[in-house]
Design a protein around this motif. Structure first.
Motif, PDB file in Angstrom:
ATOM      1  N   LEU A  30       0.824  -1.202   0.000  1.00  0.00           N
ATOM      2  CA  LEU A  30       0.000   0.000   0.000  1.00  0.00           C
ATOM      3  C   LEU A  30       0.863   1.258   0.000  1.00  0.00           C
ATOM      4  O   LEU A  30       0.561   2.236  -0.696  1.00  0.00           O
ATOM      5  N   ILE A  31       1.948   1.250   0.712  1.00  0.00           N
ATOM      6  CA  ILE A  31       2.838   2.422   0.762  1.00  0.00           C
ATOM      7  C   ILE A  31       3.463   2.680  -0.602  1.00  0.00           C
ATOM      8  O   ILE A  31       3.547   3.827  -1.059  1.00  0.00           O
ATOM      9  N   GLU A  32       3.888   1.620  -1.268  1.00  0.00           N
ATOM     10  CA  GLU A  32       4.476   1.785  -2.609  1.00  0.00           C
ATOM     11  C   GLU A  32       3.461   2.373  -3.581  1.00  0.00           C
ATOM     12  O   GLU A  32       3.790   3.243  -4.395  1.00  0.00           O
ATOM     13  N   LEU A  33       2.228   1.910  -3.513  1.00  0.00           N
ATOM     14  CA  LEU A  33       1.178   2.450  -4.382  1.00  0.00           C
ATOM     15  C   LEU A  33       0.901   3.914  -4.075  1.00  0.00           C
ATOM     16  O   LEU A  33       0.722   4.733  -4.985  1.00  0.00           O
ATOM     17  N   VAL A  45       2.977   6.128  -2.800  1.00  0.00           N
ATOM     18  CA  VAL A  45       4.107   6.930  -3.273  1.00  0.00           C
ATOM     19  C   VAL A  45       4.019   7.109  -4.784  1.00  0.00           C
ATOM     20  O   VAL A  45       4.238   8.206  -5.321  1.00  0.00           O
ATOM     21  N   THR A  46       3.670   6.055  -5.503  1.00  0.00           N
ATOM     22  CA  THR A  46       3.531   6.132  -6.961  1.00  0.00           C
ATOM     23  C   THR A  46       2.436   7.118  -7.357  1.00  0.00           C
ATOM     24  O   THR A  46       2.619   7.946  -8.251  1.00  0.00           O
ATOM     25  N   VAL A  47       1.293   7.040  -6.696  1.00  0.00           N
ATOM     26  CA  VAL A  47       0.186   7.965  -6.991  1.00  0.00           C
ATOM     27  C   VAL A  47       0.600   9.401  -6.690  1.00  0.00           C
ATOM     28  O   VAL A  47       0.285  10.326  -7.444  1.00  0.00           O
ATOM     29  N   ALA A  48       1.333   9.616  -5.612  1.00  0.00           N
ATOM     30  CA  ALA A  48       1.788  10.969  -5.264  1.00  0.00           C
ATOM     31  C   ALA A  48       2.745  11.514  -6.326  1.00  0.00           C
ATOM     32  O   ALA A  48       2.645  12.685  -6.714  1.00  0.00           O
ATOM     33  N   LEU A 102       3.668  15.198 -11.014  1.00  0.00           N
ATOM     34  CA  LEU A 102       3.989  15.367 -12.440  1.00  0.00           C
ATOM     35  C   LEU A 102       2.807  15.945 -13.218  1.00  0.00           C
ATOM     36  O   LEU A 102       2.978  16.817 -14.071  1.00  0.00           O
ATOM     37  N   ALA A 103       1.600  15.453 -12.927  1.00  0.00           N
ATOM     38  CA  ALA A 103       0.411  15.982 -13.600  1.00  0.00           C
ATOM     39  C   ALA A 103       0.179  17.441 -13.227  1.00  0.00           C
ATOM     40  O   ALA A 103      -0.202  18.261 -14.067  1.00  0.00           O
ATOM     41  N   GLY A 104       0.428  17.778 -11.966  1.00  0.00           N
ATOM     42  CA  GLY A 104       0.267  19.161 -11.523  1.00  0.00           C
ATOM     43  C   GLY A 104       1.210  20.117 -12.229  1.00  0.00           C
ATOM     44  O   GLY A 104       0.906  21.286 -12.416  1.00  0.00           O
ATOM     45  N   MET A 105       2.351  19.619 -12.632  1.00  0.00           N
ATOM     46  CA  MET A 105       3.305  20.459 -13.372  1.00  0.00           C
ATOM     47  C   MET A 105       2.990  20.463 -14.870  1.00  0.00           C
ATOM     48  O   MET A 105       3.178  21.471 -15.543  1.00  0.00           O
ATOM     49  N   ALA A 106       2.502  19.357 -15.397  1.00  0.00           N
ATOM     50  CA  ALA A 106       2.301  19.230 -16.846  1.00  0.00           C
ATOM     51  C   ALA A 106       1.024  19.906 -17.338  1.00  0.00           C
ATOM     52  O   ALA A 106       1.024  20.505 -18.408  1.00  0.00           O
ATOM     53  N   ILE A 107      -0.040  19.835 -16.582  1.00  0.00           N
ATOM     54  CA  ILE A 107      -1.327  20.360 -17.060  1.00  0.00           C
ATOM     55  C   ILE A 107      -1.288  21.864 -17.297  1.00  0.00           C
ATOM     56  O   ILE A 107      -1.717  22.321 -18.353  1.00  0.00           O
TER      57      ILE A 107
END
Length: 191
Positions: A20-23, A25-28, A33-38
């Motif tokens: 769950l922690i790995e997931l 971190v991946t989502v974060a 990245l999406a917050g910077m790209a959009i």
């Protein structure tokens, strides 16, 4: 008698998948990245729309200049109007409520348009036939009201808009009225 063998497979317990922690971190990371790209993508799309609108205006300008040369007349004489946009844009500064009347549609068609043309934001191009109007040094123009859909010239603060205007050089002019074709961008075009 037949011998029967029973094979029992003992599998070693293997862990497949992510914790769950790995997931999380991946989502974060994807969220950052999406917050910077959009925003970058949105700005890129807006710049492309501005450049496309400028290209459209230049194409219409070339058509108007050609028509004036062929007919050997100023645009006012060709369209029969001193302000083709006034038939619909004078009703307010919000482009979403504009509806061209028959006089405006006729003037645009006489100027070589296929009816009243729209920019990439879906707003009507505004054509103003001013060349030689009242003996003044004025020139014809085409305007896009930009992304906000507000015609800045109709507001109390015409320098606050994102309008894109193309001034069309005068067809017949004396030495005191020499204009060049020029694109004027409102101060908020790229904001």
């Amino acid at each position: 008698m037949k011998k029967t063998y029973i094979y029992v497979f003992f599998r070693k317990k293997c862990e497949y998948g992510f914790s769950l922690i790995e997931l999380m971190v991946t989502v974060a990371i994807i969220g950052v990245l999406a917050g910077m790209a959009i925003p970058s993508y949105s700005e890129f799309v807006h710049r492309v729309r501005v450049k496309t609108t400028i290209s459209q205006l230049i194409g219409y300008r070339n058509g108007i200049i050609s028509l004036r040369l062929v007919d050997d007349e100023v645009l006012i004489a060709i369209t029969g109007s001193t302000c083709a946009r006034c038939g619909f844009a004078a009703v307010g500064d919000n482009a979403s409520v504009w509806v061209p009347n028959s006089g405006a549609i006729s003037a645009y068609k006489k100027a070589g348009f296929e009816g009243v043309a729209k920019d990439v934001w879906g707003h009507y191009f505004l054509m103003d036939e001013n060349e030689g109007e009242g003996g003044l040094c004025r020139q014809d123009g085409l305007t896009s009201v930009g992304a906000d859909g507000v015609f800045a010239a109709n507001t109390n603060n015409p320098t606050a808009g994102d309008d894109i205007r193309l001034n069309i050089p005068q067809y017949r002019s004396d030495s005191s009225c020499i204009y060049k074709s020029m694109i004027e961008l409102g101060p908020n075009v790229f904001k």
